[in-house]
Design a protein around this motif. Structure first.
Motif, short mmCIF file in Angstrom:
data_model
loop_
_atom_site.label_atom_id
_atom_site.label_comp_id
_atom_site.label_asym_id
_atom_site.label_seq_id
_atom_site.Cartn_x
_atom_site.Cartn_y
_atom_site.Cartn_z
N TYR A 128 0.81 -1.22 0.00
CA TYR A 128 0.00 0.00 0.00
C TYR A 128 0.85 1.27 0.00
O TYR A 128 0.75 2.11 0.89
CB TYR A 128 -0.96 0.00 1.21
CG TYR A 128 -2.11 -0.95 1.02
CD1 TYR A 128 -3.35 -0.52 0.59
CD2 TYR A 128 -1.94 -2.31 1.25
CE1 TYR A 128 -4.40 -1.40 0.40
CE2 TYR A 128 -2.97 -3.21 1.07
CZ TYR A 128 -4.20 -2.75 0.64
OH TYR A 128 -5.22 -3.63 0.45
N HIS A 132 -0.99 -7.10 8.13
CA HIS A 132 -2.10 -7.65 7.37
C HIS A 132 -2.01 -7.30 5.88
O HIS A 132 -2.28 -8.13 5.01
CB HIS A 132 -3.42 -7.12 7.94
CG HIS A 132 -4.65 -7.71 7.31
ND1 HIS A 132 -5.23 -7.17 6.19
CD2 HIS A 132 -5.39 -8.78 7.64
CE1 HIS A 132 -6.30 -7.89 5.87
NE2 HIS A 132 -6.42 -8.87 6.73
N GLU A 133 -1.61 -6.08 5.59
CA GLU A 133 -1.68 -5.58 4.21
C GLU A 133 -0.67 -6.26 3.29
O GLU A 133 -0.93 -6.41 2.10
CB GLU A 133 -1.47 -4.06 4.20
CG GLU A 133 -2.65 -3.32 4.82
CD GLU A 133 -2.44 -1.82 4.85
OE1 GLU A 133 -1.28 -1.38 4.71
OE2 GLU A 133 -3.42 -1.09 5.00
N GLU A 173 -2.31 -9.36 2.24
CA GLU A 173 -3.48 -8.99 1.46
C GLU A 173 -3.07 -8.70 0.02
O GLU A 173 -3.73 -9.11 -0.94
CB GLU A 173 -4.17 -7.78 2.08
CG GLU A 173 -5.56 -7.50 1.56
CD GLU A 173 -6.23 -6.39 2.33
OE1 GLU A 173 -7.36 -6.59 2.79
OE2 GLU A 173 -5.62 -5.31 2.49
N ASN A 174 -1.95 -7.97 -0.13
CA ASN A 174 -1.40 -7.73 -1.47
C ASN A 174 -1.03 -9.04 -2.15
O ASN A 174 -1.26 -9.23 -3.36
CB ASN A 174 -0.16 -6.85 -1.36
CG ASN A 174 -0.47 -5.38 -1.58
OD1 ASN A 174 -1.62 -4.98 -1.62
ND2 ASN A 174 0.56 -4.57 -1.70
N LEU A 196 -2.24 -12.00 -1.71
CA LEU A 196 -3.44 -12.72 -2.11
C LEU A 196 -4.03 -12.13 -3.39
O LEU A 196 -4.44 -12.86 -4.30
CB LEU A 196 -4.48 -12.66 -0.99
CG LEU A 196 -5.82 -13.34 -1.25
CD1 LEU A 196 -5.64 -14.84 -1.42
CD2 LEU A 196 -6.80 -13.06 -0.12
N GLN A 197 -4.04 -10.82 -3.49
CA GLN A 197 -4.67 -10.15 -4.62
C GLN A 197 -3.85 -10.25 -5.90
O GLN A 197 -4.40 -10.47 -6.99
CB GLN A 197 -4.92 -8.68 -4.29
CG GLN A 197 -5.60 -7.91 -5.40
CD GLN A 197 -5.90 -6.47 -5.02
OE1 GLN A 197 -5.65 -6.04 -3.88
NE2 GLN A 197 -6.42 -5.70 -5.96
N THR A 237 6.00 -10.19 6.20
CA THR A 237 5.01 -10.25 7.27
C THR A 237 5.63 -10.78 8.55
O THR A 237 5.41 -10.25 9.64
CB THR A 237 3.83 -11.14 6.85
OG1 THR A 237 3.18 -10.58 5.71
CG2 THR A 237 2.82 -11.28 7.98
N LEU A 260 -4.90 -14.41 7.09
CA LEU A 260 -5.39 -13.04 7.04
C LEU A 260 -6.43 -12.78 8.13
O LEU A 260 -6.46 -11.70 8.73
CB LEU A 260 -5.97 -12.74 5.66
CG LEU A 260 -4.96 -12.52 4.54
CD1 LEU A 260 -5.66 -12.46 3.19
CD2 LEU A 260 -4.15 -11.25 4.77
N GLU A 261 -7.28 -13.77 8.39
CA GLU A 261 -8.28 -13.60 9.44
C GLU A 261 -7.61 -13.43 10.80
O GLU A 261 -8.01 -12.57 11.60
CB GLU A 261 -9.22 -14.81 9.48
CG GLU A 261 -10.32 -14.70 10.53
CD GLU A 261 -11.26 -15.88 10.51
OE1 GLU A 261 -11.90 -16.12 11.55
OE2 GLU A 261 -11.36 -16.55 9.48
N ALA A 291 -6.02 -9.96 11.09
CA ALA A 291 -6.91 -8.80 11.03
C ALA A 291 -6.90 -7.94 12.29
O ALA A 291 -6.95 -6.71 12.19
CB ALA A 291 -8.33 -9.26 10.69
#
Length: 373
Positions: free
Chosen positions: A200, A265-266, A269-270, A272-273, A298, A357-358, A361
């Motif tokens: 991000y 988390h981010e 998240e990146n 995964l996307q 992470t 990720l859960e 969070a």
């Protein structure tokens, strides 16, 4: 190291930081129903936390009403332990917001954090009953986070120095016309960048120059699609220049302590996307390798946050469990195209990352710096 994304106006957040859930509400105009609606709690410099009547343990909702002339944050804390059971942020003047909490027996009070005012703690209320308390977290202070931010900044500086050496080698390969060597050196350099956890826009404009529309990705596309050394030279040169620019800029950058919790988390998240879908693959077929580097980033953030998380997050062992599971799956399938994974493996990988990720969070809510004095 990124420009913080501003919160939307008057967001209300009830922080359930010790478990994997954060509930979000937006403040609304109006007042509690006088004939049995939620207790209306006054938020102002002169009447912080007034209005809590018919106190009882259990699940309950309060209506927080800002009657002052400045925006406020409101925490519901346990007196003595300073555990935060509920939080509303960005409560503007003449607006209201609900706060839903689960409270056990004990003493509690509302704390009002109003702009340009020292924190104000309202009257304490004693609750009795058999109900169990819901999730809560001891507030994290700036003093708790600043040493960890310094560790993170030092780790990033070391990682960028390694990245600079690797991109210089990659640049030399391309400049010398040795594209076989460039293909061999591209991945180690790319992984060095992704293990930094640059999620991000962590590195501002340098992110695009290094791993966005410029930099690694067009270089990857050219290397694996028969571009000439002459065509790739300006890309490799620009990549190396951007990395050295980032390295030179680091001493002038400051990490917002709240960003450190978000980063955990981010980063995944990146991954995964963009990596687990294969979206970022420009020909090398190494997005699973990149996802593994993201997992390393992470893990580095979590290791730095450990002193804050260990006493506040009971599910931290579950984070470790799912981190290990994701690592095992990614390690077993490095250098494999996402599209070549069989359905069972893809389901296992997506499921493991989803569970991780859960569990990650709540980290941002737990590590958010809160004023308490």
């Amino acid at each position: 190291m990124r420009t913080p994304r501003p919160l939307p106006a008057a967001i209300a957040v009830v922080a359930v930081a010790a478990v994997a859930a954060v509930a979000v509400w937006r403040p609304w105009e109006g007042s509690a129903d006088a004939a049995g609606g939620p207790p209306q709690i006054t938020v102002s410099r002169s009447q912080c936390g007034q209005g809590w009547t018919d106190a009882k343990a259990g699940r309950q909702t309060f209506t927080l009403r800002n009657t002052g002339d400045a925006a406020a944050e409101v925490d519901l804390v346990e007196v003595g332990t300073d555990k935060v059971y509920g939080e509303v942020e960005g409560l503007g003047p003449n607006t209201s917001a609900p706060m839903d909490v689960q409270l056990g027996a004990g003493r509690y009070a509302f704390r009002c954090l109003i702009e340009d005012t020292d924190p104000i703690t309202g009257p304490s209320v004693t609750l009795t009953g058999e109900a169990k308390s819901g999730p809560a977290a001891v507030a994290v202070t700036k003093n708790d986070m600043l040493p960890l931010v310094k560790q993170y900044e030092a780790a990033v500086a070391s990682g960028v120095a390694d990245l600079a050496a690797r991109t210089d080698k990659l640049k030399a390969d391309v400049d010398g016309g040795d594209l076989d060597a460039a293909r061999a050196d591209w991945l180690p350099a790319h992984l060095a960048y992704n293990s930094l956890g640059a999620a991000y826009d962590a590195f501002g404009d340098f992110a695009d120059k290094i791993d966005g529309a410029d930099g690694f990705h067009p270089l990857e596309k050219g290397l694996w699609h028969n571009a000439s050394a002459g065509d790739l030279k300006p890309i490799a040169d620009g990549l190396a220049d951007a990395v050295h620019g980032l390295q030179a800029d680091l001493p002038d950058e400051q990490v917002d302590p709240n960003d450190l919790g978000l980063r955990a988390h981010e980063i995944m998240e990146n991954a995964l996307q963009f990596e687990l879908t294969g979206e970022n693959d420009q020909g090398s077929g190494t997005t699973l390798n990149t996802a593994l580097a993201n997992l390393d980033g992470t893990a580095r953030v979590l290791a730095i946050l450990d002193p804050v998380l260990k006493p506040r997050y009971p599910d931290l062992p579950q984070v470790r469990k799912w981190e290990d599971r994701v690592r095992a799956l990614l390690t077993a399938h490095q250098n494999t195209l996402v599209t070549q994974l069989d359905q069972s493996t893809r389901e296992q990988l997506n499921g493991a990352v989803g569970e991780l990720l859960e569990k990650l969070a709540p980290v941002a809510a737990i590590c958010e710096v809160r004023r308490s004095s």
